[in-house]
Design a protein around this motif. Sequence first.
Motif, PDB file in Angstrom:
ATOM      1  N   SER A 116      23.395  31.899 -37.646  1.00 35.63           N
ATOM      2  CA  SER A 116      23.134  30.590 -38.207  1.00 35.63           C
ATOM      3  C   SER A 116      24.591  29.667 -38.397  1.00 35.63           C
ATOM      4  CB  SER A 116      21.691  29.606 -38.834  1.00 35.63           C
ATOM      5  OG  SER A 116      20.190  29.900 -38.055  1.00 35.63           O
ATOM      6  N   LEU A 117      25.002  30.907 -39.263  1.00 40.71           N
ATOM      7  CA  LEU A 117      26.346  30.551 -40.358  1.00 40.71           C
ATOM      8  C   LEU A 117      27.516  30.659 -38.870  1.00 40.71           C
ATOM      9  CD1 LEU A 117      26.384  31.872 -43.285  1.00 40.71           C
ATOM     10  CD2 LEU A 117      26.356  29.843 -42.909  1.00 40.71           C
ATOM     11  N   LYS A 118      27.330  31.540 -37.512  1.00 40.98           N
ATOM     12  CA  LYS A 118      28.022  32.080 -37.251  1.00 40.98           C
ATOM     13  C   LYS A 118      27.985  31.182 -35.762  1.00 40.98           C
ATOM     14  CE  LYS A 118      28.400  35.697 -33.014  1.00 40.98           C
ATOM     15  NZ  LYS A 118      28.171  37.222 -32.451  1.00 40.98           N
ATOM     16  N   HIS A 119      27.303  30.392 -35.418  1.00 46.62           N
ATOM     17  CA  HIS A 119      26.936  29.636 -34.419  1.00 46.62           C
ATOM     18  C   HIS A 119      26.772  28.182 -34.671  1.00 46.62           C
ATOM     19  CE1 HIS A 119      26.382  32.013 -31.186  1.00 46.62           C
ATOM     20  NE2 HIS A 119      25.001  33.064 -32.264  1.00 46.62           N
ATOM     21  N   ARG A 120      27.142  28.357 -36.420  1.00 46.70           N
ATOM     22  CA  ARG A 120      27.432  26.858 -37.329  1.00 46.70           C
ATOM     23  C   ARG A 120      25.827  25.830 -36.720  1.00 46.70           C
ATOM     24  NH1 ARG A 120      33.592  27.052 -36.901  1.00 46.70           N
ATOM     25  NH2 ARG A 120      33.831  28.424 -38.460  1.00 46.70           N
ATOM     26  N   THR A 121      24.659  26.598 -36.992  1.00 48.22           N
ATOM     27  CA  THR A 121      23.747  25.803 -36.415  1.00 48.22           C
ATOM     28  C   THR A 121      22.505  26.225 -36.380  1.00 48.22           C
ATOM     29  OG1 THR A 121      24.398  25.915 -33.557  1.00 48.22           O
ATOM     30  CG2 THR A 121      22.397  25.715 -33.755  1.00 48.22           C
ATOM     31  N   LEU A 122      21.811  25.217 -37.089  1.00 45.22           N
ATOM     32  CA  LEU A 122      20.319  25.110 -37.859  1.00 45.22           C
ATOM     33  C   LEU A 122      19.385  24.937 -36.909  1.00 45.22           C
ATOM     34  CD1 LEU A 122      20.821  23.102 -40.318  1.00 45.22           C
ATOM     35  CD2 LEU A 122      21.017  25.042 -40.905  1.00 45.22           C
ATOM     36  N   PRO A 123      19.289  25.849 -36.742  1.00 44.48           N
ATOM     37  CA  PRO A 123      17.509  26.182 -34.994  1.00 44.48           C
ATOM     38  C   PRO A 123      16.323  25.203 -35.566  1.00 44.48           C
ATOM     39  CG  PRO A 123      17.528  28.363 -36.427  1.00 44.48           C
ATOM     40  CD  PRO A 123      19.311  27.668 -37.169  1.00 44.48           C
ATOM     41  N   LYS A 124      15.420  24.919 -35.146  1.00 48.95           N
ATOM     42  CA  LYS A 124      14.455  24.141 -35.478  1.00 48.95           C
ATOM     43  C   LYS A 124      13.540  24.491 -35.822  1.00 48.95           C
ATOM     44  CE  LYS A 124      11.372  22.763 -31.355  1.00 48.95           C
ATOM     45  NZ  LYS A 124      10.866  21.621 -30.114  1.00 48.95           N
ATOM     46  N   SER A 125      12.248  24.708 -36.522  1.00 49.88           N
ATOM     47  CA  SER A 125      11.430  25.631 -36.734  1.00 49.88           C
ATOM     48  C   SER A 125      10.523  25.166 -35.514  1.00 49.88           C
ATOM     49  CB  SER A 125      10.635  24.482 -37.916  1.00 49.88           C
ATOM     50  OG  SER A 125      11.723  25.102 -38.767  1.00 49.88           O
ATOM     51  N   LEU A 126      10.172  25.631 -35.494  1.00 47.56           N
ATOM     52  CA  LEU A 126       8.811  25.812 -33.572  1.00 47.56           C
ATOM     53  C   LEU A 126       7.462  26.133 -34.573  1.00 47.56           C
ATOM     54  CD1 LEU A 126       9.659  28.800 -31.862  1.00 47.56           C
ATOM     55  CD2 LEU A 126      10.111  26.215 -31.470  1.00 47.56           C
ATOM     56  N   HIS A 127       6.166  24.882 -33.671  1.00 50.54           N
ATOM     57  CA  HIS A 127       5.028  24.967 -34.386  1.00 50.54           C
ATOM     58  C   HIS A 127       4.898  24.342 -35.736  1.00 50.54           C
ATOM     59  CE1 HIS A 127       5.074  27.811 -30.950  1.00 50.54           C
ATOM     60  NE2 HIS A 127       5.008  29.174 -31.714  1.00 50.54           N
ATOM     61  N   CYS A 128       5.751  23.438 -35.990  1.00 52.82           N
ATOM     62  CA  CYS A 128       5.642  22.661 -37.182  1.00 52.82           C
ATOM     63  C   CYS A 128       5.759  21.305 -36.546  1.00 52.82           C
ATOM     64  CB  CYS A 128       6.726  23.139 -38.116  1.00 52.82           C
ATOM     65  SG  CYS A 128       7.300  21.897 -39.774  1.00 52.82           S
ATOM     66  N   GLN A 129       4.941  20.399 -35.995  1.00 52.56           N
ATOM     67  CA  GLN A 129       4.518  18.832 -35.771  1.00 52.56           C
ATOM     68  C   GLN A 129       3.224  18.826 -37.284  1.00 52.56           C
ATOM     69  OE1 GLN A 129       3.783  21.745 -33.394  1.00 52.56           O
ATOM     70  NE2 GLN A 129       4.900  21.495 -32.336  1.00 52.56           N
ATOM     71  N   GLU A 130       2.348  19.319 -37.730  1.00 52.71           N
ATOM     72  CA  GLU A 130       1.356  18.965 -39.170  1.00 52.71           C
ATOM     73  C   GLU A 130       2.677  19.714 -40.240  1.00 52.71           C
ATOM     74  OE1 GLU A 130      -2.715  18.455 -39.190  1.00 52.71           O
ATOM     75  OE2 GLU A 130      -2.180  18.665 -36.875  1.00 52.71           O
ATOM     76  N   VAL A 131       2.937  18.725 -40.781  1.00 53.42           N
ATOM     77  CA  VAL A 131       3.452  19.428 -42.244  1.00 53.42           C
ATOM     78  C   VAL A 131       2.221  19.640 -43.322  1.00 53.42           C
ATOM     79  CG1 VAL A 131       5.125  19.631 -43.624  1.00 53.42           C
ATOM     80  CG2 VAL A 131       5.430  18.781 -41.760  1.00 53.42           C
ATOM     81  N   ASN A 132       1.776  20.168 -43.919  1.00 55.79           N
ATOM     82  CA  ASN A 132       0.990  20.575 -45.079  1.00 55.79           C
ATOM     83  C   ASN A 132       1.039  18.872 -45.826  1.00 55.79           C
ATOM     84  OD1 ASN A 132      -0.023  21.581 -47.267  1.00 55.79           O
ATOM     85  ND2 ASN A 132      -0.068  23.879 -47.086  1.00 55.79           N
ATOM     86  N   PRO A 133      -0.265  18.539 -45.822  1.00 45.88           N
ATOM     87  CA  PRO A 133      -0.263  17.567 -46.467  1.00 45.88           C
ATOM     88  C   PRO A 133       0.249  17.666 -47.798  1.00 45.88           C
ATOM     89  CG  PRO A 133      -2.411  18.510 -45.942  1.00 45.88           C
ATOM     90  CD  PRO A 133      -1.766  19.500 -45.162  1.00 45.88           C
TER      91      PRO A 133
END
Length: 194
Positions: A116-133
């Motif tokens: 992520s540092l190398k590409h200066r990019t934050l990758p998305k978190s997959l399968h995270c449509q619903e967040v723990n309440p």
Amino acid sequence: ADGDRIHAVIRGTAVNHGGHAQGLTVPNPSAQAQVLASVYEKAGVDPATLGFIEAHGTGTSLGDPIEVNGLRKLFHHFHGDKSPEGARCGLGTVKTNIGHLESAAGIAGVIKVILSLKHRTLPKSLHCQEVNPFIDLTGSPLYIVRETQPWEAFKDAHGQRLPRRAGVSSFGFGGVNAHALIEEYVGTSTSQAE
């Protein structure tokens, strides 16, 4: 000095153990908060300069809220009730992309941060449509990285560019807690320093 490629700088690390618990899989929130504070205190780095935290994030209803509360305590430890304004520190876990690698989970998180540092990019978190309440990020500087995005460098109070920084947590089965502070290497060439 040898001309080796430097991918990142490890600014600080800490490890502790939660001690007696109700079970092997029950995390100790105080021990997690202590290991976090220890890293940033020893490194002399304000966690408000973090652009990303690679959470242990196993996706469990008990463990994830405890980890997030430990992160909230970290910011509170340094800033009291005056948390950095706005959600500016991305939160994610490589486990959403590749699953849980057991004893290799921590190093997988380190590799993700370095890439992520190398590409200066934050990758998305997959399968995270619903967040723990039970996860509450309200009023904290944390947000879940839901879309791949550029990783912008912060500036200090004098307008000087800060190196990109990330924390990596790995909390083991049985109560071991580890955290590392990883920083972008900014060399003397303008291509590395932007």
